[in-house]
Scaffold this motif. Structure first.
Motif, PDB file in Angstrom:
ATOM      1  N   GLU A 222      -0.887   0.407 -15.060  1.00 11.70           N
ATOM      2  CA  GLU A 222      -1.579   0.627 -13.786  1.00 11.70           C
ATOM      3  C   GLU A 222      -1.774   2.106 -13.502  1.00 11.70           C
ATOM      4  O   GLU A 222      -2.848   2.525 -13.056  1.00 11.70           O
ATOM      5  CB  GLU A 222      -0.768  -0.028 -12.666  1.00 11.70           C
ATOM      6  CG  GLU A 222      -1.378   0.159 -11.277  1.00 11.70           C
ATOM      7  CD  GLU A 222      -0.501  -0.434 -10.190  1.00 11.70           C
ATOM      8  OE1 GLU A 222      -0.540  -1.659 -10.012  1.00 11.70           O
ATOM      9  OE2 GLU A 222       0.225   0.338  -9.532  1.00 11.70           O
TER      10      GLU A 222
ATOM     11  N   VAL B 202      -6.366   1.197  -8.012  1.00 10.04           N
ATOM     12  CA  VAL B 202      -6.137  -0.205  -8.352  1.00 10.04           C
ATOM     13  C   VAL B 202      -4.684  -0.565  -8.085  1.00 10.04           C
ATOM     14  O   VAL B 202      -3.798   0.288  -8.131  1.00 10.04           O
ATOM     15  CB  VAL B 202      -6.469  -0.521  -9.836  1.00 10.04           C
ATOM     16  CG1 VAL B 202      -7.944  -0.392 -10.107  1.00 10.04           C
ATOM     17  CG2 VAL B 202      -5.656   0.347 -10.770  1.00 10.04           C
ATOM     18  N   ASP B 203      -4.473  -1.832  -7.822  1.00 14.23           N
ATOM     19  CA  ASP B 203      -3.137  -2.370  -7.612  1.00 14.23           C
ATOM     20  C   ASP B 203      -3.054  -3.674  -8.396  1.00 14.23           C
ATOM     21  O   ASP B 203      -3.662  -4.679  -8.023  1.00 14.23           O
ATOM     22  CB  ASP B 203      -2.897  -2.611  -6.115  1.00 14.23           C
ATOM     23  CG  ASP B 203      -1.512  -3.168  -5.831  1.00 14.23           C
ATOM     24  OD1 ASP B 203      -0.633  -3.028  -6.699  1.00 14.23           O
ATOM     25  OD2 ASP B 203      -1.312  -3.742  -4.741  1.00 14.23           O
TER      26      ASP B 203
ATOM     27  N   PHE C  50      -6.321  -7.894 -10.225  1.00 13.59           N
ATOM     28  CA  PHE C  50      -5.961  -6.640  -9.565  1.00 13.59           C
ATOM     29  C   PHE C  50      -6.767  -6.494  -8.285  1.00 13.59           C
ATOM     30  O   PHE C  50      -7.825  -7.111  -8.116  1.00 13.59           O
ATOM     31  CB  PHE C  50      -6.218  -5.440 -10.486  1.00 13.59           C
ATOM     32  CG  PHE C  50      -7.614  -5.341 -11.016  1.00 13.59           C
ATOM     33  CD1 PHE C  50      -8.585  -4.592 -10.356  1.00 13.59           C
ATOM     34  CD2 PHE C  50      -7.980  -5.999 -12.178  1.00 13.59           C
ATOM     35  CE1 PHE C  50      -9.876  -4.505 -10.846  1.00 13.59           C
ATOM     36  CE2 PHE C  50      -9.278  -5.922 -12.680  1.00 13.59           C
ATOM     37  CZ  PHE C  50     -10.223  -5.168 -12.006  1.00 13.59           C
ATOM     38  N   ASP C  51      -6.241  -5.690  -7.395  1.00 17.05           N
ATOM     39  CA  ASP C  51      -6.967  -5.314  -6.182  1.00 17.05           C
ATOM     40  C   ASP C  51      -7.559  -3.935  -6.385  1.00 17.05           C
ATOM     41  O   ASP C  51      -6.859  -3.014  -6.836  1.00 17.05           O
ATOM     42  CB  ASP C  51      -6.028  -5.271  -4.971  1.00 17.05           C
ATOM     43  CG  ASP C  51      -5.721  -6.652  -4.424  1.00 17.05           C
ATOM     44  OD1 ASP C  51      -6.294  -7.627  -4.940  1.00 17.05           O
ATOM     45  OD2 ASP C  51      -4.889  -6.749  -3.497  1.00 17.05           O
ATOM     46  N   LEU C  52      -8.835  -3.796  -6.068  1.00 15.79           N
ATOM     47  CA  LEU C  52      -9.407  -2.464  -5.973  1.00 15.79           C
ATOM     48  C   LEU C  52      -9.056  -1.953  -4.586  1.00 15.79           C
ATOM     49  O   LEU C  52      -9.459  -2.537  -3.578  1.00 15.79           O
ATOM     50  CB  LEU C  52     -10.920  -2.521  -6.167  1.00 15.79           C
ATOM     51  CG  LEU C  52     -11.605  -1.203  -6.524  1.00 15.79           C
ATOM     52  CD1 LEU C  52     -11.076  -0.662  -7.847  1.00 15.79           C
ATOM     53  CD2 LEU C  52     -13.103  -1.381  -6.606  1.00 15.79           C
ATOM     54  N   SER C  53      -8.255  -0.907  -4.542  1.00 14.35           N
ATOM     55  CA  SER C  53      -7.705  -0.466  -3.259  1.00 14.35           C
ATOM     56  C   SER C  53      -8.500   0.699  -2.687  1.00 14.35           C
ATOM     57  O   SER C  53      -9.084   1.505  -3.412  1.00 14.35           O
ATOM     58  CB  SER C  53      -6.241  -0.055  -3.420  1.00 14.35           C
ATOM     59  OG  SER C  53      -6.111   1.001  -4.352  1.00 14.35           O
TER      60      SER C  53
ATOM     61  N   GLU D  13      -9.858  -8.187  -4.056  1.00 20.44           N
ATOM     62  CA  GLU D  13      -9.275  -8.793  -5.258  1.00 20.44           C
ATOM     63  C   GLU D  13     -10.349  -9.055  -6.304  1.00 20.44           C
ATOM     64  O   GLU D  13     -11.441  -9.550  -6.006  1.00 20.44           O
ATOM     65  CB  GLU D  13      -8.565 -10.101  -4.911  1.00 20.44           C
ATOM     66  CG  GLU D  13      -7.890 -10.750  -6.128  1.00 20.44           C
ATOM     67  CD  GLU D  13      -7.141 -12.011  -5.783  1.00 20.44           C
ATOM     68  OE1 GLU D  13      -7.268 -12.992  -6.542  1.00 20.44           O
ATOM     69  OE2 GLU D  13      -6.435 -12.027  -4.747  1.00 20.44           O
TER      70      GLU D  13
ATOM     71  N   ASN E 245      -5.312   4.103 -12.698  1.00 18.19           N
ATOM     72  CA  ASN E 245      -5.501   4.873 -11.465  1.00 18.19           C
ATOM     73  C   ASN E 245      -5.931   6.303 -11.762  1.00 18.19           C
ATOM     74  O   ASN E 245      -6.780   6.867 -11.071  1.00 18.19           O
ATOM     75  CB  ASN E 245      -4.221   4.859 -10.627  1.00 18.19           C
ATOM     76  CG  ASN E 245      -4.155   3.655  -9.697  1.00 18.19           C
ATOM     77  OD1 ASN E 245      -5.138   3.308  -9.049  1.00 18.19           O
ATOM     78  ND2 ASN E 245      -3.014   3.000  -9.654  1.00 18.19           N
TER      79      ASN E 245
END
Length: 738
Positions: A303, A341-342, A352-355, A386, A307
């Protein structure tokens, strides 16, 4: 009388002699368990242990060597074979975590697993196999019955056909198994109705009964009856033993040579076993799936690395014009946002979540007919969207955005300004009223920010996802299919910290990988693992067998293949060309023209080809092994060539001739594969940025090439250059005068 006596004595002697001969002749010893299936000698790659073992592990090697000698070279009974396999498995577990023994243990373990599976297959309960086969056919029959009944239930006269075919009775017997005799009678009656459908008097009934919806039940009925009538005699254990022997023999040869012929013969033997022992190959299938049918391309991405890779910060400024709680609000605002990203856990997708994280700062004035309030705003923004990827398609969920609004009153003016004593009183009243409305005003401000940020975040991400789906699902996967490189199996998964992609390139008649012997550290950023089988199976798609091609044209074909797959131009380093003799012409063999073998920290390039070159005597087909060693040190990748080996496919009449040919081949290979030092930093262009990746490790062990990319990547954002404005040529004065 004498003659009769002599004849009697002679007959008695013949009987006694014959009897003694029969008694003296020992019956041939039948093979027991693994005898006659395993090789008669310990495989070469198991008889050689890693160098430098000391103390406990030197003793470990002696013990393993003794056990292997018993297993392969002694006539052990069935119980002794099981004991020896168990002892070897214990030795493998004992060496777990020992880096020096990882590759050897991996090779040993897959032999143990296959041998144990072979033993289990030989000791199968034939009755249980037959029952499993019948159960499978019964399940297929039940599914076909249910499907046909469901179809008929949608038709006006469907119940009549359900009764005619006795589908309710059939379902009842299949579910409860009250009577095998009644079930068989029902199926025999049903089979007769299918076979005699042409005798129906009504043409419409005949036409309807021939619809495709009836075919599934007809096929399942015939298969069940055929299985029921076959009896236990269908399983030929002699043939099973023969195919197990062929399977092990070809797997062992494949271990040594990576030969496509042995891969094909191993798959063929397995297919014959599946046909013979349908429903009884669980142990063998598991052993092969783990060691020869496993994923041969694996990628792990952290991750933190992603990022760093996609990190993007934007700042947008603009005016504020709004009406809030009866006040006319004007001013300026600046919003700074960062995207990251998370990762989220998933067993079947990359999830993953695009944060989104940001801050909006504003300076505004709110005007009413009584006062003007000056406000400084500091609003925190965070949100996410998401995304899931299943190998073909990215899917998204609606974005969410939250805002923590924080307004600070920094000044006020009222109509009482300029009037002594009353000015401060007016401002105090304005401050107090503003504070009373602060909560409501901040809620409205937060909603305004959400209404502005969330739709844009949603739209921008969805737009990128649409483009990604067009590129991956629509184009990249199509290019893989067009080139015969689309995986036969894929796996996508994610955890809180990593994404995992595993694929297998394995067609009919091919083998794939074992589990990698290396343990991937969670601290690594990106790890790419390629098994020799994915390289060999890919090369086989190029159809080089039996071709004559120059070394320059061969490189061009590799470049074209990479370009076709990745849709970007690829340039490879080319071997030097002799200015007088021209390029080397490679005459590839009909069998395995180029193979890759990875073992003992070495990547071997194995060529089966001859050579032709202007002014030189042609070299007949040779088996050429070019060993390459890799080392990453001081920001450089060192590629060192080992000793080139060359042996003839067909033994020549004169040994001296082969010695001369081997010298010519070595000279050509040393020029084509010189020792090299490359920069470990790799440059890649991604949309609006240039990324510099650092390769920190290259490992070559037990069939696997493992590349490790460090987390210290450099990202340069490329400024978007506006398109050039076309300027028309100036008009000359004399032209204008005309």
């Amino acid at each position: 009388m004498v003659s009769l006596a002599v004849l009697g004595i002679a007959s008695l002697a013949l009987v006694v002699t014959t009897t003694m001969a029969v008694e003296d002749k020992k019956p041939e010893k039948a093979d027991v368990g693994l005898q006659g299936i395993l090789p008669v000698e310990v495989p070469e790659d198991l008889s050689e242990f890693p160098e430098g073992l000391e103390g406990k592990w030197d003793k470990w090697a002696d013990q393993v060597s003794e056990l292997l000698g018993k297993l392969y070279e002694s006539d052990l009974n069935l119980a002794q074979q099981k004991q020896t396999l168990a002892a070897l498995q214990a030795k493998v577990k004992e060496a777990d975590g020992q880096a020096a023994l990882a590759e050897y243990s991996s090779r040993l373990e897959r032999r143990i697993e296959v041998a144990d599976a072979v033993l289990q297959t030989l000791n199968l309960d034939l009755g249980a196999i037959k029952a499993a086969q019948m159960k499978q056919k019964q399940n297929q029959l039940a599914a076909a019955t249910k499907a046909l009944k469901k179809y008929l239930g949608t038709l006006q006269n469907g119940e009549g056909w359900v009764d005619y075919l006795q589908l309710n009775d059939l379902q009842k017997e299949l579910k409860n198994s009250y009577s095998e005799v009644e079930l068989l009678d029902l199926l025999k009656s049903l089979k007769s109705k299918f076979e005699e459908r042409g005798a129906l008097k009504d043409a419409e009934q005949r036409k309807f009964f021939n619809r495709k919806q009836f075919k599934g039940l007809e096929k399942a009925t015939k298969a069940f009856l055929a299985e029921a009538n076959g009896g236990a005699a269908k399983i030929n254990m002699g043939n099973v033993r023969k195919q197990l022997t062929a399977l092990v023999e070809n797997l062992e040869e494949y271990e040594a040579t990576q030969s496509s012929k042995n891969a094909f013969e191993a798959r063929k033997a397995y297919a014959m076993l599946r046909q013979e022992l349908e429903g009884g190959l669980g142990a063998l299938t598991t052993a092969l799936r783990n060691n020869y049918f496993n994923y041969n391309l694996r990628v792990m991405v952290a991750e933190d690395f992603i990022n760093r890779l996609i990190s993007d910060s934007t700042c947008e400024k603009g005016p504020v014009v709004d009406c809030i709680l009866g006040a006319y609000v004007t001013g300026n605002q600046a919003t700074t946002t960062e995207v990251g990203v998370d990762f989220k856990p998933s067993d079947s997708t990359l999830r993953f979540d695009l944060s989104l994280a940001g801050i909006t700062n504003s300076e505004t004035s709110g005007t009413t007919n009584q006062a003007v309030i000056y406000t400084s705003g500091h609003h925190q923004i965070w949100g996410g969207k998401e995304i899931n990827f299943d190998g073909d398609t990215f899917t998204t969920q609606p974005a969410w955005v939250q805002v923590d609004a924080n307004n600070t009153t920094v000044g006020a003016s009222t109509k009482l300004d300029g009037i002594p004593l009353l000015a401060s009183l007016g401002r105090s009243m304005a401050y107090r009223r503003t504070e009373e409305l602060r909560g409501e005003a901040e809620a409205i401000a937060a909603q305004r920010v959400r209404d502005r940020v969330r739709p844009r975040f949603d739209d921008e991400v969805d737009e990128r996802i649409t483009r990604a789906n067009e590129e991956v699902g629509g184009k990249f996967n199509k290019r893989l299919r067009d080139n015969g490189l689309f995986p036969s199996a894929r796996s996508y998964a994610s955890t809180d910290s990593h994404l995992y992609v595993r694929t297998r390139l394995m067609d009919t008649g091919e083998l794939a990988a074992n589990s990698p012997p290396l343990t991937i550290s969670s601290d690594e950023s990106v790890v790419i693992q390629l098994h020799e089988s994915v390289m060999n199976n890919s090369i086989s798609r190029m159809a080089l067998e039996g071709r004559k091609i120059s070394d320059q044209d061969l490189i061009t074909e590799f470049e074209k293949s990479f370009t076709d797959i990745f849709d970007r131009k690829v340039k490879l380093e080319r071997p030097p060309v002799d200015p007088d003799k021209g390029p080397n012409i490679l005459a590839f063999d009909e069998k395995d023209p180029i193979r890759i073998q990875i073992i003992d920290n070495t990547l071997n390039i194995i060529l089966r080809c001859g050579f032709e070159q202007k002014g030189e005597t042609a070299v007949p087909t040779q088996i050429i092994t070019v060993p390459l060693h890799f080392k990453v040190e001081g920001g450089k990748i060192h590629i060192t060539r080992g000793d080139v080996k060359s042996s003839p496919v067909v033994r020549p009449e004169r040994i001296a001739a082969q010695i001369a040919r081997a010298g010519v081949v070595r000279n050509k290979m040393e020029k084509a594969f010189p020792d090299r030092v490359e920069d470990s930093q790799v440059k890649a262009k991604l949309e609006n940025r240039t990324v510099y990746l650092n390769i920190t490790g290259i490992e070559t062990k037990d069939g696997w090439l493992t590349l490790t990319v460090g987390n210290d990547l450099t990202v340069e954002k490329n400024e978007e250059v506006p398109p050039a404005v076309e300027v028309p040529p100036a008009v000359e004065e004399k032209t204008a005068a005309k």
